[in-house]
Motif scaffolding. Structure first.
Motif, PDB file in Angstrom:
ATOM      1  N   ILE A   1       0.819  -1.674   0.473  1.00 41.73           N
ATOM      2  CA  ILE A   1      -0.303  -0.144   0.086  1.00 41.73           C
ATOM      3  C   ILE A   1       0.923   1.063   0.040  1.00 41.73           C
ATOM      4  CG2 ILE A   1      -1.793   0.960   1.117  1.00 41.73           C
ATOM      5  CD1 ILE A   1      -2.876  -1.106   2.061  1.00 41.73           C
ATOM      6  N   GLN A   2       1.682   1.525   0.853  1.00 41.42           N
ATOM      7  CA  GLN A   2       2.076   2.713   1.133  1.00 41.42           C
ATOM      8  C   GLN A   2       2.962   3.064  -0.127  1.00 41.42           C
ATOM      9  OE1 GLN A   2       3.842   2.942   4.928  1.00 41.42           O
ATOM     10  NE2 GLN A   2       5.386   5.123   4.414  1.00 41.42           N
ATOM     11  N   GLU A   3       4.131   2.469  -0.863  1.00 41.36           N
ATOM     12  CA  GLU A   3       5.285   2.918  -1.624  1.00 41.36           C
ATOM     13  C   GLU A   3       4.400   2.912  -2.837  1.00 41.36           C
ATOM     14  OE1 GLU A   3       9.390  -0.027  -0.913  1.00 41.36           O
ATOM     15  OE2 GLU A   3       7.541  -0.820  -1.794  1.00 41.36           O
ATOM     16  N   PRO A   4       3.140   2.499  -3.367  1.00 37.04           N
ATOM     17  CA  PRO A   4       2.579   3.031  -4.517  1.00 37.04           C
ATOM     18  C   PRO A   4       1.472   4.193  -4.236  1.00 37.04           C
ATOM     19  CG  PRO A   4       1.456   0.117  -4.302  1.00 37.04           C
ATOM     20  CD  PRO A   4       3.000   0.913  -2.715  1.00 37.04           C
ATOM     21  N   LEU A   5       1.360   3.893  -3.617  1.00 39.61           N
ATOM     22  CA  LEU A   5       0.131   5.736  -2.972  1.00 39.61           C
ATOM     23  C   LEU A   5       1.696   6.703  -2.488  1.00 39.61           C
ATOM     24  CD1 LEU A   5      -2.543   4.892  -0.577  1.00 39.61           C
ATOM     25  CD2 LEU A   5      -2.373   5.599  -2.533  1.00 39.61           C
ATOM     26  N   THR A   6       2.440   6.411  -1.889  1.00 43.85           N
ATOM     27  CA  THR A   6       4.322   7.357  -1.542  1.00 43.85           C
ATOM     28  C   THR A   6       3.841   8.175  -3.330  1.00 43.85           C
ATOM     29  OG1 THR A   6       4.309   6.291   0.220  1.00 43.85           O
ATOM     30  CG2 THR A   6       5.688   8.827  -1.408  1.00 43.85           C
ATOM     31  N   ALA A   7       4.681   6.739  -4.081  1.00 46.26           N
ATOM     32  CA  ALA A   7       4.837   7.084  -5.773  1.00 46.26           C
ATOM     33  C   ALA A   7       4.002   8.226  -6.004  1.00 46.26           C
ATOM     34  CB  ALA A   7       4.975   5.646  -6.042  1.00 46.26           C
ATOM     35  N   LEU A   8       2.586   7.807  -6.027  1.00 49.48           N
ATOM     36  CA  LEU A   8       1.322   8.165  -6.528  1.00 49.48           C
ATOM     37  C   LEU A   8       1.731   9.955  -6.286  1.00 49.48           C
ATOM     38  CD1 LEU A   8      -1.394   9.022  -8.345  1.00 49.48           C
ATOM     39  CD2 LEU A   8      -2.504   8.100  -6.399  1.00 49.48           C
ATOM     40  N   GLY A   9       1.800  10.121  -4.492  1.00 50.05           N
ATOM     41  CA  GLY A   9       1.558  11.202  -4.082  1.00 50.05           C
ATOM     42  C   GLY A   9       2.837  12.846  -4.712  1.00 50.05           C
ATOM     43  N   SER A  10       2.982  11.792  -4.779  1.00 50.28           N
ATOM     44  CA  SER A  10       4.862  12.458  -5.373  1.00 50.28           C
ATOM     45  C   SER A  10       4.811  13.426  -6.635  1.00 50.28           C
ATOM     46  CB  SER A  10       6.131  11.729  -5.248  1.00 50.28           C
ATOM     47  OG  SER A  10       6.221  10.191  -5.676  1.00 50.28           O
ATOM     48  N   SER A  11       3.935  12.558  -7.254  1.00 52.50           N
ATOM     49  CA  SER A  11       3.376  13.292  -9.167  1.00 52.50           C
ATOM     50  C   SER A  11       3.359  14.523  -8.845  1.00 52.50           C
ATOM     51  CB  SER A  11       3.154  11.973  -9.642  1.00 52.50           C
ATOM     52  OG  SER A  11       1.840  12.216  -9.145  1.00 52.50           O
ATOM     53  N   LEU A  12       3.465  15.343 -10.021  1.00 50.06           N
ATOM     54  CA  LEU A  12       3.217  16.533 -10.365  1.00 50.06           C
ATOM     55  C   LEU A  12       1.598  16.310 -10.650  1.00 50.06           C
ATOM     56  CD1 LEU A  12       3.818  19.196 -10.876  1.00 50.06           C
ATOM     57  CD2 LEU A  12       4.116  18.698 -13.498  1.00 50.06           C
ATOM     58  N   PRO A  13       1.255  16.187 -11.562  1.00 52.79           N
ATOM     59  CA  PRO A  13      -0.112  15.885 -11.449  1.00 52.79           C
ATOM     60  C   PRO A  13      -1.029  15.095 -10.574  1.00 52.79           C
ATOM     61  CG  PRO A  13       1.010  14.432 -13.344  1.00 52.79           C
ATOM     62  CD  PRO A  13       1.578  14.018 -12.330  1.00 52.79           C
ATOM     63  N   ALA A  14      -0.909  14.299  -9.604  1.00 52.25           N
ATOM     64  CA  ALA A  14      -1.509  14.000  -8.323  1.00 52.25           C
ATOM     65  C   ALA A  14      -1.751  16.075  -7.273  1.00 52.25           C
ATOM     66  CB  ALA A  14      -1.378  12.902  -7.341  1.00 52.25           C
ATOM     67  N   THR A  15      -0.437  16.139  -6.964  1.00 51.06           N
ATOM     68  CA  THR A  15      -0.004  17.963  -7.090  1.00 51.06           C
ATOM     69  C   THR A  15      -0.472  19.067  -6.890  1.00 51.06           C
ATOM     70  OG1 THR A  15       1.927  16.877  -6.061  1.00 51.06           O
ATOM     71  CG2 THR A  15       1.246  18.945  -5.535  1.00 51.06           C
ATOM     72  N   ILE A  16      -0.881  18.788  -8.660  1.00 49.64           N
ATOM     73  CA  ILE A  16      -1.895  19.999  -9.331  1.00 49.64           C
ATOM     74  C   ILE A  16      -3.261  19.739  -9.035  1.00 49.64           C
ATOM     75  CG2 ILE A  16      -2.845  20.785 -11.480  1.00 49.64           C
ATOM     76  CD1 ILE A  16       0.601  20.482 -12.583  1.00 49.64           C
ATOM     77  N   LEU A  17      -3.248  18.344  -9.211  1.00 51.43           N
ATOM     78  CA  LEU A  17      -4.676  18.107  -8.643  1.00 51.43           C
ATOM     79  C   LEU A  17      -5.411  18.498  -7.498  1.00 51.43           C
ATOM     80  CD1 LEU A  17      -7.450  17.145  -9.641  1.00 51.43           C
ATOM     81  CD2 LEU A  17      -6.858  14.383  -8.940  1.00 51.43           C
ATOM     82  N   ALA A  18      -4.469  18.383  -6.303  1.00 53.06           N
ATOM     83  CA  ALA A  18      -4.528  18.321  -5.219  1.00 53.06           C
ATOM     84  C   ALA A  18      -5.100  19.740  -4.588  1.00 53.06           C
ATOM     85  CB  ALA A  18      -3.601  17.804  -4.034  1.00 53.06           C
ATOM     86  N   VAL A  19      -3.866  20.332  -5.684  1.00 56.48           N
ATOM     87  CA  VAL A  19      -3.641  21.909  -5.281  1.00 56.48           C
ATOM     88  C   VAL A  19      -4.947  22.846  -5.670  1.00 56.48           C
ATOM     89  CG1 VAL A  19      -2.556  24.616  -6.058  1.00 56.48           C
ATOM     90  CG2 VAL A  19      -1.226  22.197  -4.944  1.00 56.48           C
ATOM     91  N   LEU A  20      -5.203  22.513  -7.044  1.00 58.39           N
ATOM     92  CA  LEU A  20      -6.938  22.403  -7.951  1.00 58.39           C
ATOM     93  C   LEU A  20      -8.054  22.549  -6.885  1.00 58.39           C
ATOM     94  CD1 LEU A  20      -7.478  24.245 -10.285  1.00 58.39           C
ATOM     95  CD2 LEU A  20      -7.960  22.016 -11.697  1.00 58.39           C
ATOM     96  N   LEU A  21      -8.201  21.487  -6.188  1.00 59.03           N
ATOM     97  CA  LEU A  21      -9.762  21.293  -5.759  1.00 59.03           C
ATOM     98  C   LEU A  21      -9.537  21.879  -4.164  1.00 59.03           C
ATOM     99  CD1 LEU A  21      -9.161  17.392  -5.679  1.00 59.03           C
ATOM    100  CD2 LEU A  21     -11.008  19.001  -6.701  1.00 59.03           C
ATOM    101  N   CYS A  22      -8.302  22.449  -3.785  1.00 58.17           N
ATOM    102  CA  CYS A  22      -8.421  22.799  -2.526  1.00 58.17           C
ATOM    103  C   CYS A  22      -8.362  24.264  -2.933  1.00 58.17           C
ATOM    104  CB  CYS A  22      -6.383  23.042  -2.085  1.00 58.17           C
ATOM    105  SG  CYS A  22      -6.259  24.427  -0.832  1.00 58.17           S
ATOM    106  N   GLN A  23      -8.050  25.161  -4.483  1.00 55.03           N
ATOM    107  CA  GLN A  23      -8.663  26.213  -4.278  1.00 55.03           C
ATOM    108  C   GLN A  23      -9.964  25.984  -4.505  1.00 55.03           C
ATOM    109  OE1 GLN A  23      -5.632  27.809  -3.476  1.00 55.03           O
ATOM    110  NE2 GLN A  23      -6.467  29.285  -4.766  1.00 55.03           N
ATOM    111  N   ILE A  24     -10.674  25.661  -5.008  1.00 52.98           N
ATOM    112  CA  ILE A  24     -12.142  25.477  -5.815  1.00 52.98           C
ATOM    113  C   ILE A  24     -12.710  25.390  -4.364  1.00 52.98           C
ATOM    114  CG2 ILE A  24     -13.802  23.772  -6.528  1.00 52.98           C
ATOM    115  CD1 ILE A  24     -11.850  22.919  -8.804  1.00 52.98           C
ATOM    116  N   PHE A  25     -12.730  24.450  -3.081  1.00 55.79           N
ATOM    117  CA  PHE A  25     -13.451  24.358  -2.578  1.00 55.79           C
ATOM    118  C   PHE A  25     -13.076  26.435  -1.617  1.00 55.79           C
ATOM    119  CE2 PHE A  25     -11.891  19.744  -2.027  1.00 55.79           C
ATOM    120  CZ  PHE A  25     -13.673  19.783  -2.243  1.00 55.79           C
ATOM    121  N   TRP A  26     -11.832  26.478  -1.591  1.00 51.89           N
ATOM    122  CA  TRP A  26     -12.163  27.611  -1.296  1.00 51.89           C
ATOM    123  C   TRP A  26     -13.163  28.930  -1.640  1.00 51.89           C
ATOM    124  CZ3 TRP A  26     -11.011  30.289   3.451  1.00 51.89           C
ATOM    125  CH2 TRP A  26     -10.080  29.490   4.194  1.00 51.89           C
TER     126      TRP A  26
END
Length: 424
Positions: free
Chosen positions: A209-234
């Motif tokens: 579990i941890q290694e695959p999820l950590t690899a996903l969270g360290s990617s640029l697309p996943a980070t951009i999605l997280a940042v974009l959702l944060c802005q939308i919620f705000w």
């Protein structure tokens, strides 16, 4: 534009509301907050132990002795921060149910599931699994242990002490059976896993579990999605930082800790995306949405009284990354003129920062937790292991945000100015 905003509102608000009020995500967020003072303490001494040019001033032997003297500060906090987070999550989850919170943070359940042998020596728990490597298992264990403890308490499987017994003694005996049953469940799980190729639950979780999820969270697309959702919620008035961080913080803190260990060992830093990547180069530039740039633009181009007064009010707070005056006063929330720069600027800055660090132009975050109220420039310097290039990158990012916001703030200010003139 109105139909688009209505669509976003109808789609996202119900989801955001559920996430914002989810008991487990709230406990996860608050659990990290419990550990934050200890994490910051350890980070401060990592910075002090690695001041630039100290090795040249002190000499190699004296510098090594200096680092060894300060080393326990981070070893006793950052290296085992998983323990503090686990206790915090269990405590907060049990507290949310109105239970005896301190017994909800049954950290022994986590320790039972982990290897207790190191280099052939039994009875030794590797510190690596008490930090980043054990974070995911620790989070799941904290949730399950707290729920089991609550279940056994609600079943009234407790020892009732007679009147007159001191309260502290009575509470301890009352928790004895629920805690014993809870830990017994985890002991059975450990025994069962000893018959598998993984040997322990920790090895299973980390591999599967941890290694695959950590690899996903360290990617640029996943980070951009997280940042974009944060802005939308705000934009819709919901605290996007709380909602998104509740999901991504375990991944970002794990990546952060991996960089810290590499930084302390003097080896190459493995990750670009970390908790400090987000907090220093995005949030740490005036708050969510990097609104320090908006404040600077207000002083440069603002003509309306409303905008000028807002700049005076929000300026001092914005320096320390508190931006509620700007978000609610400009306003940004539900403002059609603000939605484009509000969504675009953080995405552009995320991409620019990522490529600057991935290509080596700017050092990657060193894993040092810089307090989120640290002003721009100082925070970038500290977060990159005392590199001036980190501070320069923050300034470049600030200019990018200013350029994106310029035409939209100009239109808003013009509208406010004309309305003020019409009222005179």
């Amino acid at each position: 534009m109105n139909k688009f905003m209505e669509f976003l509102e109808n789609m996202l608000l119900p989801i955001a509301d559920k996430l914002n009020n989810n008991r487990y995500l709230t406990a996860l967020r608050d659990g990290f907050m419990v550990a934050l003072p200890l994490i910051i303490f350890g980070s401060i001494f990592v910075v002090i132990a690695n001041f630039p040019f100290l090795d040249k001033l002190l000499g190699e032997d004296a510098y090594t002795a200096y680092q060894n003297a300060l080393g326990p500060a981070s070893a006793a906090t950052l290296s085992i921060m998983g323990l503090f987070v686990i206790v915090g999550i269990g405590y907060k989850l049990t507290q949310s149910y109105g239970g005896e919170a301190i017994y909800g943070g049954v950290v022994a359940a986590f320790l039972i599931l982990n290897p207790q042998e190191l280099d052939g020596v039994t009875g030794v728990i590797p510190t690596a699994i008490l930090g980043a490597q054990g974070m995911f298992l620790g989070i799941f264990t904290a949730f399950i242990a707290a729920e089991l403890y609550r279940y056994f308490v609600n079943k009234n499987w407790t020892i009732k002490m007679p009147p007159g017994v001191p309260e502290a003694v009575s509470r301890s005996f009352s928790a004895l059976i629920p805690i014993t049953l809870t830990l017994s469940v985890f002991l059975v799980i450990r025994i069962l896993f000893s018959f598998t190729p993984f040997d322990t639950v920790q090895n299973f979780i980390y591999t599967i579990i941890q290694e695959p999820l950590t690899a996903l969270g360290s990617s640029l697309p996943a980070t951009i999605l997280a940042v974009l959702l944060c802005q939308i919620f705000w934009f819709f008035g919901l605290h996007g930082q709380i909602i998104i961080n509740s999901v991504f913080d375990p991944i970002w803190y794990t990546l952060n800790d991996e960089n810290l260990k590499a930084f302390q060992a003097g080896t190459e830093l493995p990750n670009v995306i970390t908790k400090q990547f987000i907090d220093t180069f995005l949030v740490g530039m005036g708050g969510t949405g990097m609104t320090l740039a908006v404040i600077l633009l207000i002083f440069l181009i603002g003509k309306s009284r409303q905008v000028k007064e807002l700049g005076k009010l929000g300026g001092p707070a914005g320096i320390f990354n508190v931006n509620e005056p700007i978000i609610f006063g400009l306003p940004i929330i539900m403002n059609p003129l603000a939605i484009f720069p509000w969504l675009l600027a953080p995405v552009v800055v995320t991409a620019v920062t990522y490529f600057a660090m991935a290509t080596g132009i700017v050092p990657k975050p060193a894993g040092i937790i810089v307090p989120w109220t640290t002003p721009i420039g100082i925070s970038g310097f500290l977060a990159t292991g005392n590199s001036w290039r980190g501070a320069v990158l923050q300034i470049v990012n600030l200019l990018i945000v200013m350029a994106i916001w310029w035409p939209f703030l100009k239109i808003m200010d013009k509208n406010y100015y004309e309305n003020e003139k019409a009222k005179k």
